[in-house]
Design a protein around this motif. Sequence first.
Motif, PDB file in Angstrom:
ATOM      1  N   ILE A 394      32.413  -0.017  31.234  1.00 32.30           N
ATOM      2  CA  ILE A 394      31.030  -0.473  31.414  1.00 32.30           C
ATOM      3  C   ILE A 394      30.338  -0.614  30.068  1.00 32.30           C
ATOM      4  N   VAL A 395      30.505   0.390  29.197  1.00 28.58           N
ATOM      5  CA  VAL A 395      29.876   0.343  27.871  1.00 28.58           C
ATOM      6  C   VAL A 395      30.407  -0.836  27.066  1.00 28.58           C
ATOM      7  N   ALA A 396      31.728  -1.077  27.140  1.00 31.40           N
ATOM      8  CA  ALA A 396      32.306  -2.211  26.417  1.00 31.40           C
ATOM      9  C   ALA A 396      31.721  -3.530  26.905  1.00 31.40           C
ATOM     10  N   SER A 397      31.508  -3.652  28.215  1.00 25.52           N
ATOM     11  CA  SER A 397      30.913  -4.871  28.756  1.00 25.52           C
ATOM     12  C   SER A 397      29.478  -5.042  28.286  1.00 25.52           C
ATOM     13  N   ILE A 398      28.734  -3.943  28.238  1.00 25.59           N
ATOM     14  CA  ILE A 398      27.349  -4.004  27.748  1.00 25.59           C
ATOM     15  C   ILE A 398      27.333  -4.463  26.299  1.00 25.59           C
TER      16      ILE A 398
END
Length: 448
Positions: A394-398
């Motif tokens: 999720i953090v990588a996508s953000i």
Amino acid sequence: MSDMPARTESIDIGQKLPTDRMALLFMVMLVTAAGNTAMQSVMPAIGTRLGVADVWVSLAYSWSALLWMIFAPRWARLSDRRGRKALMNLGLLGFISSFAFCGLTLMAGLYGYLSGLWTMLIFAAFRSLYGGLGSAGPPAVQAYVAARTSRQERTQSLSMISSSFGLGTVIGPALAPLIILPFLGLPSPFFVFAAFGLLVLVTLKWRLPDDAPSYSVRGRLTSEPMSSGAAGEVYDADEHDEADAKPAGSTEQRLSWRDARLRPWLITGVVGGHANAMILGLIGFMLLDRLDLRATPELAAGPTGLVLMAGAFATLLAQWGLIPYLKMGPRNSTLWGMALAAVGCTMVAFSASINAIALGFAIASLGFGLFRPGFTAGASLAVTRAEQGQVAGIVASINGSAYIVAPAIGVALYNVAPLESFAIIIALCLFVLVWGRKALQRDEVLVR
């Protein structure tokens, strides 16, 4: 994927990677980061020479960033089945082919064989080779290290590998103005770094043993290396799951983006990340205007490289120096980062000289360098150990999402209303600062 004689090894998870192998993996990451920031130093000047609107130059990066977001998770999963070395080879091939073909395309445009519009369209198509294939490399490198080091050695080894991204953001802008060759002109860095990548690829095929993966150890996914963020960390299933082991036969619940524990940190990441991406996207074009170099864009590579290098040094200072020295927690790191970023962006908005712009950009980069690790650590600490793999995705996508449209939006706004574009960036930083003071959990609660 390799036509050379295979060298295989038996994997001992408790061992320490040999120094020469660590150096090779370090170079795989370094050459891609340095090449991308070198490209960022010369593209505003190339776009001006081609007569292409600034926003179209920024959009050429956006397509690659979108492909990176789509394909990086798939390559990371595939590395568990095909082997990490194979995915590193694929990533380097994507980098080399993309840079070589992009350089040839830009030369054709600058020599008048292609119109400006067709040059940028073909450039964007070849740039997609990096977003689609180059994204295979970084997760594979980190997973290779994680699968071959003991827990005692893993943190230090992964920190060394991750630092290559930060070092590359310094080396790229520093080298860009020095490697502009007479015949090749402004696209020279594309060919030079493609040659560096080819050298690393040959050495990788020759010196790194083939691996037959038998451990599901996966590098955390990273955004395309155009930002000042670190390369990433690692999620090790053995290490994280033992504290939160689930009963046999249970089904892991999928972590939602709307999870109340994560929501404040994700909003922080989206808003602050877009502010960071916007100023990175427009800074090169702003320098062309403030230094009155639109008529002679060839002279812009040096000043642009100087400003980007100042920002990269400031980012490294934040992530390698201030955060560990001051023992800053996620909330304090995020809020102080946004405050400094707002101050730095304000200085850039009203500066006219190269020294003042470089100082303001360095202060802004120092702030964003505090913000990104703070947001990442806060999101990680907000959930359980067993959910670390999901929150990493999720953090990588953000992080990656900010680089799809925000740079182009920043440039488009700057071309219409320069000061107002900086006002929007500053407003985004101040929003996170004010809202985050109320919404983000205090550090002592997070680490409890």
